[in-house]
Design an enzyme around this catalytic site. Structure first.
Site, PDB file in Angstrom:
ATOM      1  N   PRO A 123      -0.642  19.864  -0.153  1.00  0.00           N
ATOM      2  CA  PRO A 123       0.275  21.011  -0.148  1.00  0.00           C
ATOM      3  C   PRO A 123       0.050  21.927   1.045  1.00  0.00           C
ATOM      4  O   PRO A 123      -1.061  22.064   1.548  1.00  0.00           O
ATOM      5  CB  PRO A 123      -0.050  21.740  -1.456  1.00  0.00           C
ATOM      6  CG  PRO A 123      -1.410  21.282  -1.832  1.00  0.00           C
ATOM      7  CD  PRO A 123      -1.582  19.905  -1.270  1.00  0.00           C
ATOM      8  N   CYS A 124       1.133  22.540   1.486  1.00  0.00           N
ATOM      9  CA  CYS A 124       1.052  23.429   2.642  1.00  0.00           C
ATOM     10  C   CYS A 124       1.263  24.898   2.257  1.00  0.00           C
ATOM     11  O   CYS A 124       1.219  25.767   3.118  1.00  0.00           O
ATOM     12  CB  CYS A 124       2.071  23.020   3.697  1.00  0.00           C
ATOM     13  SG  CYS A 124       3.769  23.136   3.120  1.00  0.00           S
TER      14      CYS A 124
END
Length: 118
Positions: A81-82
């Site tokens: 995830p960013c």
């Protein structure tokens, strides 16, 4: 006849990243933290062994590694995830980036790489 390449998918979500893979790539094991997403993945990819759980858990990671090794996986798909790095919607400071554990999930991927023959 094309040779089948067996793969591992980490941070799989509902499997959108696998939609356009070539036919000779077979994802044999996948991991997703959130149960609804893992169930969606299972629906679209019923032959893939979906392990729902936190990859930072040694038990989850060991399961992934054991299946990958047993199946002879040669390809790794990892899309951590960013959100922890994104500046959209939040006025973040350096300390917030450092304290968001999502920013360090890539380190879990290295454990899988080290244990398998990718």
């Amino acid at each position: 006849m094309k040779k089948i390449i067996k793969a591992v998918s980490l941070f799989s979500s509902a499997g959108i990243g696998e939609l356009r893979l070539p036919e000779n790539i077979e994802v044999v094991v996948a991991n997703e933290l959130l149960k609804p997403r893992a169930e969606c993945y299972r629906f679209f990819y019923p032959t893939t062994n979906m392990i729902c759980g936190d990859i930072t858990s040694n038990g989850v990671k060991e399961q992934l590694i054991n299946i990958a090794q047993h199946e002879g996986c040669k390809l790794l798909i990892a899309t951590p995830p960013c959100q922890g790095l994104s500046t959209l919607g939040k006025n973040k400071r350096q300390k917030q980036y450092e304290n968001d554990r999502r920013n360090f999930l890539i380190l879990e991927v290295f454990d899988v790489i080290d244990a398998c023959d990718f």
